[in-house]
Design an enzyme around this catalytic site. Sequence first.
Site, PDB file in Angstrom:
ATOM      1  N   HIS A  74      46.626 -53.414  42.408  1.00 31.64           N
ATOM      2  CA  HIS A  74      47.857 -53.848  41.747  1.00 31.64           C
ATOM      3  C   HIS A  74      47.651 -53.954  40.237  1.00 31.64           C
ATOM      4  O   HIS A  74      48.421 -53.386  39.444  1.00 31.64           O
ATOM      5  CB  HIS A  74      48.287 -55.192  42.327  1.00 31.64           C
ATOM      6  CG  HIS A  74      49.546 -55.750  41.735  1.00 31.64           C
ATOM      7  ND1 HIS A  74      50.766 -55.699  42.378  1.00 31.64           N
ATOM      8  CD2 HIS A  74      49.788 -56.377  40.546  1.00 31.64           C
ATOM      9  CE1 HIS A  74      51.687 -56.258  41.614  1.00 31.64           C
ATOM     10  NE2 HIS A  74      51.110 -56.683  40.491  1.00 31.64           N
ATOM     11  N   GLU A  75      46.614 -54.674  39.850  1.00 34.97           N
ATOM     12  CA  GLU A  75      46.380 -54.862  38.416  1.00 34.97           C
ATOM     13  C   GLU A  75      45.987 -53.551  37.740  1.00 34.97           C
ATOM     14  O   GLU A  75      46.343 -53.303  36.587  1.00 34.97           O
ATOM     15  CB  GLU A  75      45.308 -55.936  38.184  1.00 34.97           C
ATOM     16  CG  GLU A  75      45.676 -57.313  38.722  1.00 34.97           C
ATOM     17  CD  GLU A  75      47.042 -57.802  38.270  1.00 34.97           C
ATOM     18  OE1 GLU A  75      47.489 -57.427  37.166  1.00 34.97           O
ATOM     19  OE2 GLU A  75      47.688 -58.542  39.032  1.00 34.97           O
ATOM     20  N   HIS A  88      49.056 -51.678  36.799  1.00 38.41           N
ATOM     21  CA  HIS A  88      49.564 -52.135  35.500  1.00 38.41           C
ATOM     22  C   HIS A  88      48.764 -51.488  34.367  1.00 38.41           C
ATOM     23  O   HIS A  88      49.330 -51.032  33.361  1.00 38.41           O
ATOM     24  CB  HIS A  88      49.426 -53.654  35.374  1.00 38.41           C
ATOM     25  CG  HIS A  88      50.479 -54.443  36.076  1.00 38.41           C
ATOM     26  ND1 HIS A  88      51.827 -54.232  35.883  1.00 38.41           N
ATOM     27  CD2 HIS A  88      50.385 -55.482  36.949  1.00 38.41           C
ATOM     28  CE1 HIS A  88      52.514 -55.090  36.614  1.00 38.41           C
ATOM     29  NE2 HIS A  88      51.668 -55.858  37.276  1.00 38.41           N
ATOM     30  N   HIS A 108      49.641 -47.932  33.641  1.00 37.69           N
ATOM     31  CA  HIS A 108      50.932 -47.850  32.944  1.00 37.69           C
ATOM     32  C   HIS A 108      50.724 -48.028  31.440  1.00 37.69           C
ATOM     33  O   HIS A 108      51.339 -47.336  30.618  1.00 37.69           O
ATOM     34  CB  HIS A 108      51.850 -48.940  33.493  1.00 37.69           C
ATOM     35  CG  HIS A 108      53.299 -48.723  33.211  1.00 37.69           C
ATOM     36  ND1 HIS A 108      54.259 -49.687  33.418  1.00 37.69           N
ATOM     37  CD2 HIS A 108      53.985 -47.654  32.726  1.00 37.69           C
ATOM     38  CE1 HIS A 108      55.443 -49.224  33.096  1.00 37.69           C
ATOM     39  NE2 HIS A 108      55.308 -47.988  32.666  1.00 37.69           N
TER      40      HIS A 108
END
Length: 678
Positions: free
Chosen positions: A467-468, A471, A474
């Site tokens: 998940h991190e 980020h 991105h």
Amino acid sequence: MNPLLTDSVRPDFDAIVITDFEPAMEQVLKDNRHLVSELIAKGLDSWDELAFPLEAADDHLNKVWAVISHYNSVLNSDELREIYKRIIALLTDYNTEMGQNFELYQAYQRLADRDDFSSLSQAQQQSIKHILRGFKLSGVALPDSAKEQYSELKKKLSSLSNVFSENVLDATQAWTHHIESKDLLPGLPESALQLLESLAKEHGHESGYLLTLDVPCYLPVMTYCEDASIREKIYQAFMTRASDQGPHAGKWDNSETIQEILVARQAVAKLLSFDNYAQQSLATKMADSVDEVVEFLELLADKGSAFAKQELEDLKAFAKEESGSDEFNIWDSAFYSEKLKHKRFDISQEVLRPYFPVPIVLNGLFEIVKRLFSIEVLAKPEVSSFHPDACYYSISSNGEEIAGFYLDLYARKNKRGGAWMADCSSRRRLEDGSIQMPVAFLVCNFTPPVDGKPSLLTHNEVTTLFHEFGHGLHHMLTTVDVAGVSGISGVPWDVVELPSQFLENWCWQEESLAMMSQHYETGESLPKEMLDKMLEAKHFQSGMMMMRQIEFSLFDFLLHRDFSETENNDVLALMDYVRNKVSVIKPPEYTRFSHSFSHIFSGGYAAGYYSYKWAEVLAADAFSRFEEEGIFNTQTGLDYKEQILQKGGSLEAMDMFVNFRGRKPSVDPLLKQAGMKI
């Protein structure tokens, strides 16, 4: 020279000391104020003469602030807290002053009105659009008396958010419970016992085991400890942190802080002519209206409620079968859920843990993103870092380093709980035409290595890491050269979670799981039988989990939509209302979840916690294209990188999604992922 003022994308952590922070911030704010005055005096209003030099000034400030903010989160101390409070006040004053500088606003407006504005790149135009919107949301058009009021409110909100965060940290660290014998902790796996034993030694105990409220300790106790009284004890302490209840009742109590935050937010919204803070929040989000958000949450609640209720009935029946008692408390939920999951699927997080040692998981993660996005990730231990636990990694494409990140995986004292990504530096084009490389901080709070063994992750923790990292990608894979809309900058808050939740999907695919799993002792791959059971268990209690997220989201949004200092200031009553509406299991009256709800009171999710579910719809739908075309389909991966990751905030979110998916998003893929085939 102050090491924070070097303007490097990678801070010189070996040279930085916290006494550098305040002078560095004072200097950069002084320099920026001087530049703004100079540009206004000259009447400049072109991109090259106005926007570009101010982008450079903002970037310099952001890099200084990134280090200060990061240290406050991962290396907190009494000395740093005092420095941080003073810096927060300086920064808040500066941001308010700039946001309300009418002459600067006029200069940007003239830029937007120029005949040659359309000749600017899409990213440049979008950046100016966001800047002008920011001025309006900062009260630039307010009369002087209202501007002064706005300034005081923003300063107060910054201080209150910091107080809230400090109270949660202090309350979390204040509670411990020492247990002399592991016989009093029946059911706890060896990995958890080793952690608790090391915590006892760290806190000065000659022997025994120490329970704390840090998540790597709290979750195993709630999930595996067979002694319900211990589960109840730690649950009560955790759910009453920073409140008027529990073992530290009244100490570090956030009750008044919450009220003051809500009053100030509502006052800011009214000053800016919004009906409420929720409406103000949506001014920078993908969702169009307050009603749309509430209807979205209620739609998901309607879809998930029946599933969640049935799951709870099944759980209660199983608990009664196991215990012989009709009594079922909320602190029994995780414990019996894990037992039921093990009975149904013969699988558990602890059984999986030995197959997910951190080095293997990282290698697998890096191989997955290499196949998806044609990038190489390499550790660079020679690059200085802020803590021995943290290591720098480079990301390369076609042999050229394009980005980097600092990875800090393990829980420790004076480090904020949770997991997050923050920017260290942003991609932008420099004056000489070269490109400034984006760098990120990636932070988790996993159990550290103990007694020479590698850190072993649960599958849930593997998902958190992905998940991190989503980020991070991105932020780091952007090709936009304008800082205000590169990477995560300028991305609507309810879309920010799209890339993070999207990457989690590779934690559930047989082909990708094979890349990231290997028994830390035997070297054995995750057995096919175990993998099949894990995948079968994927949807276990997905209804209850969805309703829990909706509970938090609806509470947050209604709180900021309906709060009135005079008519409705009972936060606990609203929480009860929401729970009666959507929750399937009710906690005891003493619980004070709101008092440690840092996402909305000291993070960026106020009137925006719904973003997790909103973006989850986008992520599930985006991944459905990979399901159709192949999870490692080269062209699909490159399309996603080009249309979503590389574009940053340079395009409208819906346009980016449609460009990738070929249509507007649907909730159906999310419901399918959750096993809710309605």
